[in-house]
Design an enzyme around this catalytic site. Structure first.
Site, PDB file in Angstrom:
ATOM      1  N   LYS A  73       0.817  -1.213   0.000  1.00 22.06           N
ATOM      2  CA  LYS A  73       0.000   0.000   0.000  1.00 22.06           C
ATOM      3  C   LYS A  73       0.853   1.268   0.000  1.00 22.06           C
ATOM      4  CE  LYS A  73      -3.171   2.918   0.428  1.00 22.06           C
ATOM      5  NZ  LYS A  73      -4.261   3.179  -0.488  1.00 22.06           N
ATOM      6  N   CYS A 114      -4.342  11.238   1.108  1.00 25.94           N
ATOM      7  CA  CYS A 114      -3.532  10.010   1.048  1.00 25.94           C
ATOM      8  C   CYS A 114      -2.075  10.259   0.692  1.00 25.94           C
ATOM      9  CB  CYS A 114      -4.154   9.034   0.064  1.00 25.94           C
ATOM     10  SG  CYS A 114      -5.850   8.631   0.492  1.00 25.94           S
TER      11      CYS A 114
HETATM   12  C1  UGA Z   1      -4.522   7.831  -4.169  1.00 24.37           C
HETATM   13  C2  UGA Z   1      -4.101   6.614  -5.000  1.00 24.37           C
HETATM   14  O1  UGA Z   1      -4.140   6.944  -6.394  1.00 24.37           O
HETATM   15  C3  UGA Z   1      -5.041   5.437  -4.739  1.00 24.37           C
HETATM   16  O2  UGA Z   1      -4.597   4.288  -5.464  1.00 24.37           O
HETATM   17  C4  UGA Z   1      -5.038   5.151  -3.245  1.00 24.37           C
HETATM   18  O3  UGA Z   1      -5.899   4.072  -2.906  1.00 24.37           O
HETATM   19  C5  UGA Z   1      -5.494   6.399  -2.503  1.00 24.37           C
HETATM   20  O4  UGA Z   1      -4.593   7.480  -2.796  1.00 24.37           O
HETATM   21  C6  UGA Z   1      -5.470   6.079  -1.030  1.00 24.37           C
HETATM   22  O5  UGA Z   1      -4.394   5.842  -0.491  1.00 24.37           O
HETATM   23  O6  UGA Z   1      -6.544   5.962  -0.442  1.00 24.37           O
HETATM   24  P1  UGA Z   1      -6.440   9.692  -4.452  1.00 24.37           P
HETATM   25  O7  UGA Z   1      -5.892  10.334  -3.220  1.00 24.37           O
HETATM   26  O8  UGA Z   1      -7.909   9.512  -4.593  1.00 24.37           O
HETATM   27  O9  UGA Z   1      -5.815   8.221  -4.644  1.00 24.37           O
HETATM   28  O10 UGA Z   1      -5.947  10.594  -5.662  1.00 24.37           O
HETATM   29  P2  UGA Z   1      -5.069  10.426  -6.971  1.00 24.37           P
HETATM   30  O11 UGA Z   1      -5.942  10.203  -8.122  1.00 24.37           O
HETATM   31  O12 UGA Z   1      -3.944   9.496  -6.742  1.00 24.37           O
HETATM   32  O13 UGA Z   1      -4.488  11.897  -7.090  1.00 24.37           O
HETATM   33  C7  UGA Z   1      -3.671  12.425  -6.051  1.00 24.37           C
HETATM   34  C8  UGA Z   1      -3.202  13.822  -6.367  1.00 24.37           C
HETATM   35  O14 UGA Z   1      -2.242  13.778  -7.399  1.00 24.37           O
HETATM   36  C9  UGA Z   1      -4.281  14.789  -6.838  1.00 24.37           C
HETATM   37  O15 UGA Z   1      -4.092  16.024  -6.180  1.00 24.37           O
HETATM   38  C10 UGA Z   1      -4.012  14.919  -8.321  1.00 24.37           C
HETATM   39  O16 UGA Z   1      -4.420  16.155  -8.832  1.00 24.37           O
HETATM   40  C11 UGA Z   1      -2.507  14.776  -8.350  1.00 24.37           C
HETATM   41  N1  UGA Z   1      -1.980  14.337  -9.667  1.00 24.37           N
HETATM   42  C12 UGA Z   1      -2.367  13.144 -10.187  1.00 24.37           C
HETATM   43  C13 UGA Z   1      -1.085  15.143 -10.355  1.00 24.37           C
HETATM   44  O17 UGA Z   1      -0.704  16.235  -9.884  1.00 24.37           O
HETATM   45  N2  UGA Z   1      -0.591  14.722 -11.558  1.00 24.37           N
HETATM   46  C14 UGA Z   1      -0.967  13.542 -12.108  1.00 24.37           C
HETATM   47  O18 UGA Z   1      -0.483  13.219 -13.199  1.00 24.37           O
HETATM   48  C15 UGA Z   1      -1.869  12.734 -11.404  1.00 24.37           C
END
Ligand code: UGA
Length: 436
Positions: free
Chosen positions: A206, A262
């Site tokens: 994780k 997260c």
């Molecule tokens: C993240 C993980 O992707 C999940 O697999 C995990 O289960 C979850 O944390 C958790 O630990 O519960 P999440 O927090 O919903 O999921 O969000 P993400 O989609 O991972 O995005 C995280 C951040 O990264 C956002 O602020 C998004 O804008 C940013 N991001 C994402 C970027 O700046 N660039 C990207 O290319 C992708």
């Protein structure tokens, strides 16, 4: 199967609803009476597409209920523990108060042969510690991490890309594995990989996954910093390296960086745990990942300041987005709000809009002005800053339309989600992150 889910926050509420939707008989338990009252009415206490429908169906079918009474866990075969592990107030480590309290509360209600399945994100070593308390009751502890993304939580739970179960050695572990297979059988039948490991591996899977994702984002943001001093375009760079299947284009979106409940706290907790284990240097790069990420918020604010030649005082600045990412109303550690708060702190007249996150944002940052309607928020703006790439801003806001509303012609694209050529053609001065 009869299941209980302890903790009905994001993870738990979604898990409970998803398990009921695949046919299990589920009781969700939480200490928060308001949360339980709203879930019991089929209302999600947060924005998650698809969740209200699945909650309502589950409740109507009689297979899903919610309570604050921990004794209702009795009789369930598997007890999922999905309470939060936030960052401690005075450091980087994970706060284990809620996990410990959930186990304390559950212990008196466990029966011989029950399974306690930890889902919370925890420091490696937690499962082994908790097993010492669970095992004497005749129940078996397993660690079953969750990988759902906010905004896609229902799909990710019902149809995950992998399932991981950390189990103890021996017969109890084998029996628990079979039970978990039965719980997740619809996904397993569809071919979802089901990986059985020891406790430490499952816990590490994780945090390693989130650390990798955070590193990937900070890597491209580091390239954005280099692009900024060389005139290169980080978006083209990401496209080009992303074509290499070993690298892949996903999570190479440069911009204001990652936030949420997260990634930021998980990489910090991982560093803290590695230090405790005497292996701080192994993940020392995560400090750098965190630092790069936070620098991007400074950079976005600086772009705005520079665009106004150093003085944003009383400039009308419209910030498009408050949530940490689209399809979510979650504002925890949101880069969007951080940028808005900084500009406001410098005396700018800041208006924030977001399709879903205004109520949450207002609670935490009441000093900002919020406007629900996008066009109203854009009216008379001297500058527009995009910090959450909702479709409402990325796809559905034509520059020609924005020109009819805003006073200035200055657009700062904190997510590199707009077409610079289209905005420039409409007479706007466009600034991206790591783009010329
Ligand atoms: C993240 C993980 O992707 C999940 O697999 C995990 O289960 C979850 O944390 C958790 O630990 O519960 P999440 O927090 O919903 O999921 O969000 P993400 O989609 O991972 O995005 C995280 C951040 O990264 C956002 O602020 C998004 O804008 C940013 N991001 C994402 C970027 O700046 N660039 C990207 O290319 C992708």
């Amino acid at each position: 199967m009869k299941l209980s889910v302890i903790g009905c926050g994001y993870l738990g509420a979604v898990h409970a609803a998803a398990m009921a939707s695949i046919g299990h008989d589920v009781v969700g338990i939480d200490v928060d009476e308001n949360k339980i009252a709203s879930l019991s009415k089929g209302e999600a206490p947060f924005f998650e597409p698809g969740l209200p429908e699945i909650l309502s169906e589950g409740i109507a079918s009689g297979r899903l209920r919610f309570t604050t009474d921990m004794s209702q866990a009795k009789g369930a075969k598997v007890h999922f523990v999905g309470v939060g592990t936030p960052q401690v107030k005075d450091g980087y480590a994970a706060d284990m108060t809620y996990v410990n309290a959930a186990i304390d509360g559950l212990l008196p209600h466990l029966s011989e042969g029950d399974i306690v399945a930890g889902k919370s994100t925890v420091p490696v070593g937690t499962a082994a510690r908790l097993a010492e308390r669970v095992t004497p009751t005749g129940a078996t502890l397993v660690w079953n991490p969750e990988f759902l993304r906010e905004g896609f939580a229902m799909k990710d739970t019902i149809d995950p890309d992998r399932l991981v179960a950390g189990v103890p050695a021996g017969e109890a572990g084998e029996a628990a594995t079979e039970t978990l297979r039965a719980v997740y059988h619809p996904a397993i039948e569809k071919g979802t990989p089901f990986l059985v490991t020891d406790y430490a591996t499952a816990e590490l899977v994780k945090v390693a996954a989130n650390a990798f994702l955070a590193t990937k984002i900070s890597f491209i943001n580091a390239m954005a910093e280099i692009a900024e001093v060389t005139g290169a375009d980080v978006t083209q760079l990401a496209d080009a390296i992303g074509h290499d299947a070993r690298i892949g284009r996903r999570f190479l979106g440069a911009g204001v960086g990652f936030g949420g409940g997260c990634l930021p706290k998980d990489i910090r907790a991982f560093s803290a745990r590695a230090e405790e284990l005497g292996r701080g240097e192994s993940v020392a790069f995560l400090r750098e990942v965190d630092a790069i990420n936070l620098r991007r918020r400074d950079r976005a604010a600086q772009l705005v300041i520079d665009a106004f030649e150093g003085n944003v005082f009383e400039k009308k600045i419209t910030v498009l987005g408050a949530a940490f990412k689209p399809h979510s109303d979650d504002i925890r550690d949101s880069p969007a709000l951080d940028v808005a708060v900084r500009l406001r702190g410098l005396g700018a007249d800041v208006t924030v809009t977001d399709p879903e996150a205004i109520a949450n944002a207002r609670r935490v940052h009441p000093q900002l002005r919020y406007v629900q309607d996008r066009d109203e928020a854009l009216t008379d703006a001297d500058a527009v800053v995009v910090v959450t790439e909702w479709d409402e801003y990325r796809r559905q806001l034509a520059p020609e339309h924005a020109s009819t509303l805003a006073r200035g012609r200055l657009i700062i694209d904190g997510r590199n989600c707009l077409d610079p050529a289209a905005w420039r053609a409409a007479g706007w001065t466009y600034y991206g992150m790591g783009r010329p």
